[in-house]
Design an enzyme around this catalytic site. Structure first.
Site, PDB file in Angstrom:
ATOM      1  N   LYS A 184      14.059  53.965 -56.839  1.00 16.63           N
ATOM      2  CA  LYS A 184      14.498  52.727 -57.510  1.00 16.63           C
ATOM      3  C   LYS A 184      13.310  52.104 -58.224  1.00 16.63           C
ATOM      4  O   LYS A 184      12.297  51.765 -57.617  1.00 16.63           O
ATOM      5  CB  LYS A 184      15.076  51.693 -56.532  1.00 16.63           C
ATOM      6  CG  LYS A 184      15.751  50.567 -57.338  1.00 16.63           C
ATOM      7  CD  LYS A 184      16.017  49.286 -56.578  1.00 16.63           C
ATOM      8  CE  LYS A 184      14.892  48.310 -56.554  1.00 16.63           C
ATOM      9  NZ  LYS A 184      14.504  47.734 -57.863  1.00 16.63           N
TER      10      LYS A 184
ATOM     11  N   SER B   8       5.522  43.762 -52.165  1.00 15.24           N
ATOM     12  CA  SER B   8       4.964  42.637 -51.410  1.00 15.24           C
ATOM     13  C   SER B   8       5.125  42.855 -49.905  1.00 15.24           C
ATOM     14  O   SER B   8       6.044  43.540 -49.452  1.00 15.24           O
ATOM     15  CB  SER B   8       5.686  41.356 -51.823  1.00 15.24           C
ATOM     16  OG  SER B   8       7.065  41.474 -51.517  1.00 15.24           O
ATOM     17  N   THR B   9       4.236  42.239 -49.142  1.00 16.93           N
ATOM     18  CA  THR B   9       4.308  42.321 -47.679  1.00 16.93           C
ATOM     19  C   THR B   9       5.614  41.703 -47.182  1.00 16.93           C
ATOM     20  O   THR B   9       6.241  42.206 -46.247  1.00 16.93           O
ATOM     21  CB  THR B   9       3.073  41.625 -47.064  1.00 16.93           C
ATOM     22  OG1 THR B   9       1.927  42.425 -47.419  1.00 16.93           O
ATOM     23  CG2 THR B   9       3.152  41.525 -45.558  1.00 16.93           C
TER      24      THR B   9
ATOM     25  N   GLU C 103       3.198  50.428 -48.719  1.00 21.08           N
ATOM     26  CA  GLU C 103       1.927  50.095 -49.380  1.00 21.08           C
ATOM     27  C   GLU C 103       2.099  48.672 -49.891  1.00 21.08           C
ATOM     28  O   GLU C 103       2.855  48.440 -50.827  1.00 21.08           O
ATOM     29  CB  GLU C 103       1.672  51.099 -50.507  1.00 21.08           C
ATOM     30  CG  GLU C 103       0.210  51.272 -50.824  1.00 21.08           C
ATOM     31  CD  GLU C 103      -0.202  50.445 -52.008  1.00 21.08           C
ATOM     32  OE1 GLU C 103      -0.609  49.275 -51.784  1.00 21.08           O
ATOM     33  OE2 GLU C 103      -0.097  50.939 -53.134  1.00 21.08           O
TER      34      GLU C 103
ATOM     35  N   CYS D 116      -2.797  45.595 -56.112  1.00 22.30           N
ATOM     36  CA  CYS D 116      -2.779  45.210 -54.695  1.00 22.30           C
ATOM     37  C   CYS D 116      -4.190  45.217 -54.126  1.00 22.30           C
ATOM     38  O   CYS D 116      -4.462  44.554 -53.137  1.00 22.30           O
ATOM     39  CB  CYS D 116      -1.843  46.114 -53.909  1.00 22.30           C
ATOM     40  SG  CYS D 116      -2.013  47.828 -54.363  1.00 22.30           S
TER      41      CYS D 116
ATOM     42  N   GLU E 197      -2.238  36.288 -51.439  1.00 19.10           N
ATOM     43  CA  GLU E 197      -2.371  37.199 -52.572  1.00 19.10           C
ATOM     44  C   GLU E 197      -1.816  36.508 -53.818  1.00 19.10           C
ATOM     45  O   GLU E 197      -0.653  36.112 -53.844  1.00 19.10           O
ATOM     46  CB  GLU E 197      -1.583  38.478 -52.292  1.00 19.10           C
ATOM     47  CG  GLU E 197      -1.704  39.482 -53.419  1.00 19.10           C
ATOM     48  CD  GLU E 197      -1.026  40.805 -53.117  1.00 19.10           C
ATOM     49  OE1 GLU E 197       0.121  40.792 -52.633  1.00 19.10           O
ATOM     50  OE2 GLU E 197      -1.646  41.851 -53.382  1.00 19.10           O
TER      51      GLU E 197
HETATM   52  P1  ADP Z   1       6.949  41.577 -56.482  1.00 17.48           P
HETATM   53  O1  ADP Z   1       6.953  40.313 -55.709  1.00 17.48           O
HETATM   54  O2  ADP Z   1       5.592  42.008 -56.868  1.00 17.48           O
HETATM   55  O3  ADP Z   1       7.960  41.672 -57.563  1.00 17.48           O
HETATM   56  P2  ADP Z   1       8.581  42.840 -54.570  1.00 17.48           P
HETATM   57  O4  ADP Z   1       8.091  43.259 -53.232  1.00 17.48           O
HETATM   58  O5  ADP Z   1       9.474  41.663 -54.663  1.00 17.48           O
HETATM   59  O6  ADP Z   1       7.304  42.701 -55.448  1.00 17.48           O
HETATM   60  O7  ADP Z   1       9.324  44.027 -55.297  1.00 17.48           O
HETATM   61  C1  ADP Z   1       8.916  45.359 -55.253  1.00 17.48           C
HETATM   62  C2  ADP Z   1      10.149  46.245 -55.303  1.00 17.48           C
HETATM   63  O8  ADP Z   1      10.966  45.943 -54.185  1.00 17.48           O
HETATM   64  C3  ADP Z   1      11.020  46.059 -56.530  1.00 17.48           C
HETATM   65  O9  ADP Z   1      11.510  47.329 -56.927  1.00 17.48           O
HETATM   66  C4  ADP Z   1      12.145  45.176 -56.016  1.00 17.48           C
HETATM   67  O10 ADP Z   1      13.360  45.338 -56.723  1.00 17.48           O
HETATM   68  C5  ADP Z   1      12.296  45.699 -54.608  1.00 17.48           C
HETATM   69  N1  ADP Z   1      12.915  44.747 -53.665  1.00 17.48           N
HETATM   70  C6  ADP Z   1      12.875  43.388 -53.681  1.00 17.48           C
HETATM   71  N2  ADP Z   1      13.576  42.874 -52.654  1.00 17.48           N
HETATM   72  C7  ADP Z   1      14.082  43.918 -51.952  1.00 17.48           C
HETATM   73  C8  ADP Z   1      14.876  44.062 -50.782  1.00 17.48           C
HETATM   74  N3  ADP Z   1      15.318  42.997 -50.116  1.00 17.48           N
HETATM   75  N4  ADP Z   1      15.187  45.300 -50.348  1.00 17.48           N
HETATM   76  C9  ADP Z   1      14.729  46.385 -51.005  1.00 17.48           C
HETATM   77  N5  ADP Z   1      13.984  46.330 -52.120  1.00 17.48           N
HETATM   78  C10 ADP Z   1      13.651  45.123 -52.607  1.00 17.48           C
END
Ligand code: ADP
Length: 500
Positions: free
Chosen positions: A195, A249-250, A270, A304, A402
């Site tokens: 995805k 993100s964490t 990661e 990161c 971060e």
């Molecule tokens: P950022 O805050 O840098 O956008 P995210 O951790 O929110 O990073 O997003 C990284 C990836 O995780 C993206 O592909 C996003 O669509 C996906 N994502 C966000 N929320 C969820 C979730 N609840 N379950 C699975 N994937 C998610």
């Protein structure tokens, strides 16, 4: 469809691809979302809509996982010779090289980064990852064991692909993150549902076309576009997925872990970082200034492992802060496709507001601005100026959290006592990376040992190679990307014992 505004500087091939009707790659075919829904993709340099891509939801996730399941259980990918699998991955690396500049244009349009950087960093590193992993397909082996159980036995291990792998990636290096994820999983013989990040889906969709051209069997790699909640969450929770690999993100990493508990799929993560760069008084100052500036400003700080906490010995504090501030002020902030651009816009309006919010919170809590600041001076697009903050304290949000933008906190330290500076450097929930700037061999080794981080760079920062494992201690993640080690994420070990 809304108007599509493509920068006139891009090549006609890229413009045609961007304007085309985008499809996901499921079971070897290019398909729309089952619902027919699409969502807009924005150009961060202008805030305008670039194009639209399919919006995957549960039904599409189910289709993609079913295709990957069939391809794993019955299809040729895990069954073909290791050499043939390697050849297809190698072909992908060659195709990426052939289309290097087209991919760099896509990254620049979609993510905002300078074209000049994407063409020498993102795309070649992605090609390299496929080539490196193509080599590993033929070198995944088990071992034999002289066991002591009474009797006569022949015991050995087999390393087998883990199965159907779901992979979810972020927007900061759209193509490179896709390569880091899919290359090792496919090399191991797994089948994949990838995805893409909703902000930056274009290079991943183009990569799917290259896989098709390279002769990938149907269902072995599926690429979907959609949002975190609509597509990522059902993918992470899917019972037919054997393993999930996530970069982001964490906060979302923790949601992935929860979602994985249903069928206890294996998880690798990661995640975020707040990496320290520590400059000792004996460091080559000009080199340290350039290096620590690039540690935070490379990719607009959207790394990161960005060196976002800059610890400088007090003897050289003013000199280094002044130097890094000069570098910051000299960086040309402009749209990524402008040939003079050294820093493009941040990826999205949301990210722009978040980063500016952090700068403002630092100021409100008493930090000072040595360079940059919350106002970009650029009329449209999500531009932020490279910013250096001083006068922070360890409790401030800008020091703890971060930011994921071009903002560094410069902090003096007062003595050569290694334990004290190590304690400060390690005072973070994260442990992804760190850099040490010194010509003293003892300091270099001792600090490298004492840092609780998955990567330590000495007199450099942001040096990556497909051969080097990368990943985090503490809340920066589980497992490693790249190198031989990443294969562990995608392999099961089977012990076989034969009574002779
Ligand atoms: P950022 O805050 O840098 O956008 P995210 O951790 O929110 O990073 O997003 C990284 C990836 O995780 C993206 O592909 C996003 O669509 C996906 N994502 C966000 N929320 C969820 C979730 N609840 N379950 C699975 N994937 C998610």
């Amino acid at each position: 469809m809304a108007t599509i505004a493509i920068d006139p500087r891009v090549s006609s091939g890229t413009a045609d691809f961007v304007a085309s009707s985008h499809k996901m790659f499921i079971d070897g075919r290019f398909v729309a979302a089952a619902s027919g829904k699409t969502f807009p993709v924005y150009n961060p340099a202008t805030g305008e809509v670039l194009t639209h891509v399919p919006e995957a939801e549960s039904e599409d996730v189910n289709r993609a996982v079913a295709a990957a399941r069939r391809a794993f259980d019955e299809g040729p990918w895990p069954r073909m010779s290791a050499s043939e699998r390697g050849r297809i991955l190698w072909r992908v690396s060659e195709l990426l090289e052939k289309h290097n500049d087209e991919f760099a244009e896509l990254e620049s349009l979609d993510n905002g980064k300078p074209f000049s950087v994407a063409r020498i960093a993102d795309v070649p590193l992605a090609a390299d990852m496929f080539r490196y992993m193509a080599g590993w397909t033929t070198k995944i082996t088990g071992r034999t064991f002289p066991i002591s159980f009474p009797g006569d036995f022949h015991s050995y291990t087999l390393r087998e692909p883990i199965g159907v792998v779901a992979q979810i990636i972020p927007w900061n290096f759209p193509l490179l993150m896709a390569a880091w994820k899919v290359a090792p999983a496919l090399a191991a013989g797994c089948t994949v549902v990838l995805k893409l990040a909703e902000q930056t889906p274009l290079s991943g969709l183009r990569l799917a076309q290259l896989f098709d051209e390279a002769g990938m069997p149907p269902g072995a790699l599926n690429v979907i576009t959609g949002f975190g909640e609509g597509a990522g969450a059902p993918l992470a929770a899917h019972d037919d997925v054997d393993k999930i690999a996530f970069t982001g993100s964490t906060e979302v990493g923790k949601l992935i872990v929860k979602a994985a508990t249903g069928n206890l799929k294996k998880v690798s993560l990661e995640l975020g970082g707040k990496s320290p760069a520590i400059v000792f008084p004996d460091a080559r100052i000009d080199h340290a200034i350039q290096g620590t500036a690039s540690a935070i400003f490379f990719n607009h700080g959207q790394c990161c492992c960005a060196g976002s906490r800059l610890y400088i010995h007090e003897k050289i504090f003013d000199q280094v802060v002044e130097g890094v501030s000069h570098v910051a002020e000299d960086i040309k902030v402009a749209p990524g496709l402008d040939p003079s651009s050294q820093m493009g816009p941040l990826v999205s309006d949301e990210q722009y507001k978040k980063v500016v919010g952090y700068i403002e919170s630092g100021l409100a809590e008493g930090a000072h601005i040595a360079a940059g600041g919350p106002v970009s001076g650029v009329e449209r697009g999500y531009f932020v100026r490279p910013t250096v903050l001083t006068g922070t304290n360890p409790k401030m949000k800008v020091v703890q959290e971060e930011i994921f933008g071009p903002v560094v906190c410069a902090v003096p330290f007062s003595d050569k006592e290694l334990d004290a500076i190590l304690k400060r450097a390690n005072d973070s929930i994260y442990g992804l990376a760190a850099s040490v700037w010194t010509d003293n061999l003892t300091i270099a080794h001792k600090v490298s040992r004492g840092l609780r981080a998955g990567t330590v760079w000495v007199n450099c920062h942001n040096v990556f190679d497909a051969a080097l494992p990368f990943g985090g201690y503490k809340q920066s993640g589980w497992g490693r990307e790249m190198g031989e080690e990443v294969l562990n994420n995608y392999l099961e070990t089977k012990a076989v014992t034969i009574a002779l």
